[in-house]
Scaffold this motif. Sequence first.
Motif, PDB file in Angstrom:
ATOM      1  N   ILE A  63       0.856  -1.192   0.000  1.00  0.00           N
ATOM      2  CA  ILE A  63       0.000   0.000   0.000  1.00  0.00           C
ATOM      3  C   ILE A  63       0.888   1.236   0.000  1.00  0.00           C
ATOM      4  CG2 ILE A  63      -1.758   1.287   1.267  1.00  0.00           C
ATOM      5  CD1 ILE A  63      -2.729  -1.379   2.402  1.00  0.00           C
ATOM      6  N   LEU A  64       0.588   2.157  -0.880  1.00  0.00           N
ATOM      7  CA  LEU A  64       1.389   3.367  -1.053  1.00  0.00           C
ATOM      8  C   LEU A  64       0.919   4.467  -0.109  1.00  0.00           C
ATOM      9  CD1 LEU A  64       1.436   3.219  -4.946  1.00  0.00           C
ATOM     10  CD2 LEU A  64       3.361   2.700  -3.419  1.00  0.00           C
ATOM     11  N   GLY A  65       1.715   5.535  -0.046  1.00  0.00           N
ATOM     12  CA  GLY A  65       1.318   6.715   0.726  1.00  0.00           C
ATOM     13  C   GLY A  65       2.083   6.893   2.017  1.00  0.00           C
ATOM     14  N   CYS A  66       2.898   7.959   2.078  1.00  0.00           N
ATOM     15  CA  CYS A  66       3.632   8.297   3.306  1.00  0.00           C
ATOM     16  C   CYS A  66       2.789   9.140   4.250  1.00  0.00           C
ATOM     17  CB  CYS A  66       4.899   9.096   2.967  1.00  0.00           C
ATOM     18  SG  CYS A  66       5.920   8.420   1.662  1.00  0.00           S
ATOM     19  N   GLY A  92      18.326   2.519   9.636  1.00  0.00           N
ATOM     20  CA  GLY A  92      17.803   2.500  10.994  1.00  0.00           C
ATOM     21  C   GLY A  92      16.352   2.941  11.078  1.00  0.00           C
ATOM     22  N   PHE A  93      15.769   3.261   9.942  1.00  0.00           N
ATOM     23  CA  PHE A  93      14.360   3.670   9.898  1.00  0.00           C
ATOM     24  C   PHE A  93      13.822   3.345   8.518  1.00  0.00           C
ATOM     25  CE2 PHE A  93      16.646   7.290   8.181  1.00  0.00           C
ATOM     26  CZ  PHE A  93      15.863   7.687   7.107  1.00  0.00           C
ATOM     27  N   SER A  94      12.513   3.352   8.404  1.00  0.00           N
ATOM     28  CA  SER A  94      11.858   3.263   7.101  1.00  0.00           C
ATOM     29  C   SER A  94      10.669   4.200   7.112  1.00  0.00           C
ATOM     30  CB  SER A  94      11.418   1.830   6.783  1.00  0.00           C
ATOM     31  OG  SER A  94      10.451   1.382   7.720  1.00  0.00           O
ATOM     32  N   ILE A  95      10.139   4.450   5.934  1.00  0.00           N
ATOM     33  CA  ILE A  95       8.987   5.334   5.760  1.00  0.00           C
ATOM     34  C   ILE A  95       7.799   4.477   5.355  1.00  0.00           C
ATOM     35  CG2 ILE A  95       8.079   7.294   4.438  1.00  0.00           C
ATOM     36  CD1 ILE A  95      10.986   8.202   4.070  1.00  0.00           C
ATOM     37  N   PHE A  96       6.635   4.798   5.852  1.00  0.00           N
ATOM     38  CA  PHE A  96       5.447   4.041   5.471  1.00  0.00           C
ATOM     39  C   PHE A  96       5.391   3.889   3.949  1.00  0.00           C
ATOM     40  CE2 PHE A  96       3.856   5.352   9.705  1.00  0.00           C
ATOM     41  CZ  PHE A  96       3.531   4.089  10.181  1.00  0.00           C
ATOM     42  N   SER A  97       5.069   2.675   3.530  1.00  0.00           N
ATOM     43  CA  SER A  97       4.995   2.232   2.132  1.00  0.00           C
ATOM     44  C   SER A  97       6.309   1.629   1.657  1.00  0.00           C
ATOM     45  CB  SER A  97       4.539   3.326   1.155  1.00  0.00           C
ATOM     46  OG  SER A  97       5.568   4.255   0.869  1.00  0.00           O
ATOM     47  N   HIS A 100       6.312  -1.046   5.673  1.00  0.00           N
ATOM     48  CA  HIS A 100       5.006  -1.142   6.323  1.00  0.00           C
ATOM     49  C   HIS A 100       3.970  -0.463   5.444  1.00  0.00           C
ATOM     50  CE1 HIS A 100       7.150  -2.421   9.929  1.00  0.00           C
ATOM     51  NE2 HIS A 100       7.966  -1.399   9.744  1.00  0.00           N
ATOM     52  N   PRO A 101       2.747  -1.014   5.364  1.00  0.00           N
ATOM     53  CA  PRO A 101       1.724  -0.455   4.476  1.00  0.00           C
ATOM     54  C   PRO A 101       1.482   1.025   4.728  1.00  0.00           C
ATOM     55  CG  PRO A 101       1.033  -2.586   5.332  1.00  0.00           C
ATOM     56  CD  PRO A 101       2.278  -2.224   6.068  1.00  0.00           C
ATOM     57  N   GLY A 102       1.280   1.758   3.638  1.00  0.00           N
ATOM     58  CA  GLY A 102       1.103   3.196   3.711  1.00  0.00           C
ATOM     59  C   GLY A 102      -0.333   3.624   3.960  1.00  0.00           C
ATOM     60  N   GLY A 103      -0.577   4.920   3.709  1.00  0.00           N
ATOM     61  CA  GLY A 103      -1.822   5.543   4.146  1.00  0.00           C
ATOM     62  C   GLY A 103      -2.895   5.733   3.096  1.00  0.00           C
ATOM     63  N   ILE A 104      -2.664   5.295   1.858  1.00  0.00           N
ATOM     64  CA  ILE A 104      -3.727   5.439   0.850  1.00  0.00           C
ATOM     65  C   ILE A 104      -4.592   4.185   0.922  1.00  0.00           C
ATOM     66  CG2 ILE A 104      -4.264   6.035  -1.538  1.00  0.00           C
ATOM     67  CD1 ILE A 104      -1.450   7.047  -1.859  1.00  0.00           C
ATOM     68  N   ALA A 110      -0.048   2.271  12.835  1.00  0.00           N
ATOM     69  CA  ALA A 110       1.171   3.024  13.137  1.00  0.00           C
ATOM     70  C   ALA A 110       1.504   2.880  14.619  1.00  0.00           C
ATOM     71  CB  ALA A 110       0.974   4.499  12.799  1.00  0.00           C
ATOM     72  N   PRO A 111       2.793   2.986  14.961  1.00  0.00           N
ATOM     73  CA  PRO A 111       3.143   3.011  16.385  1.00  0.00           C
ATOM     74  C   PRO A 111       2.406   4.145  17.092  1.00  0.00           C
ATOM     75  CG  PRO A 111       5.114   2.770  15.040  1.00  0.00           C
ATOM     76  CD  PRO A 111       3.978   3.086  14.098  1.00  0.00           C
TER      77      PRO A 111
END
Length: 316
Positions: A63-66, A92-97, A100-104, A110-111
């Motif tokens: 799933i896309l979308g940060c 040391g980090f990742s961005i949604f999508s 982990h599945p994103g916001g669209i 989310a934590p």
Amino acid sequence: MRAAYASALNPDEPLRGLTVGDLPERATPDGWVPVEVRASSLNHHDLWSLRGVGLPADRLPMILGCDAAGVDPDGNEVVVFPVVEDKVDPRGFSIFSERHPGGIAERIAAPRENLIAKPAGVSFAEAACLPTAWLTAYHMLVTRGRIAEGGSVLVQGAGGGVATAAVAIGVALGKRVYATSREQWKRERISELGATALEPGARLPERVDVVIESVGEPTFDHSMKCAAPGARIVVCGATAGHKATIDLRRVFAMRIEILGSSMGTPDELAALLQLVADSTVRPVIDSTHPFSEAAKAFERLDAGEVFGKVVIDHLA
């Protein structure tokens, strides 16, 4: 659960791998919270993901979308901070999508610490514009660029999400803002935001205290020449070339700082939300699309003629 997701990767025609449809919902990890998404916004990161940059085929469908804003299980209106601590990722980090599945989608998990309260005076659509591009611009200006120490800013290549945000935030903070763009219609929009719009390479009426640089090679020499003694040139990207030539004599003679920058912190996102709530500055929205037309939103971004953010309204 309906979602816009990468179902295939295509470096040359990224939209061929975009699917808008139903996906099974993943279980919510321990310590994470499901958020009912009310609005999301697009970033060029989404197009790069569809090209396979930072998103390998073995993670599909993804799933896309940060960027997303919505409501948590307790009814609180929240904005999702897009960066997740990730010990597996080399950064040391990742961005949604990315991992982990994103916001669209109808929901995003989310934590709990990534949920930032949305002020009542900020709409879901406006809030969804802030977590990536606007937070990056805020961090560049306020934290890395120390704009409080100066009165003037040059933003190179205004029109895209980060650069346009930097213009709007700089004006809201009461600074003298200059911004360049190759296109006349974008310069007209820049002027409407309260900045002085210029063609690339144009002579400024003064040397500036902070330069916001995301273009790279074609503009960097101009950025150097426009920098006042002790100025900060803050770099968050190199969209038009990464091999800029730097005259080191100017760096040491003018005591210029060249600073790398990316994203921001949850506290900065909260401060940015409050700035929007308390002032007249509002995210610049290029266009808003109902979720049923999410594919058109991606087409709009891919066409390259946007000014500001492309938003998806999940309730429309």
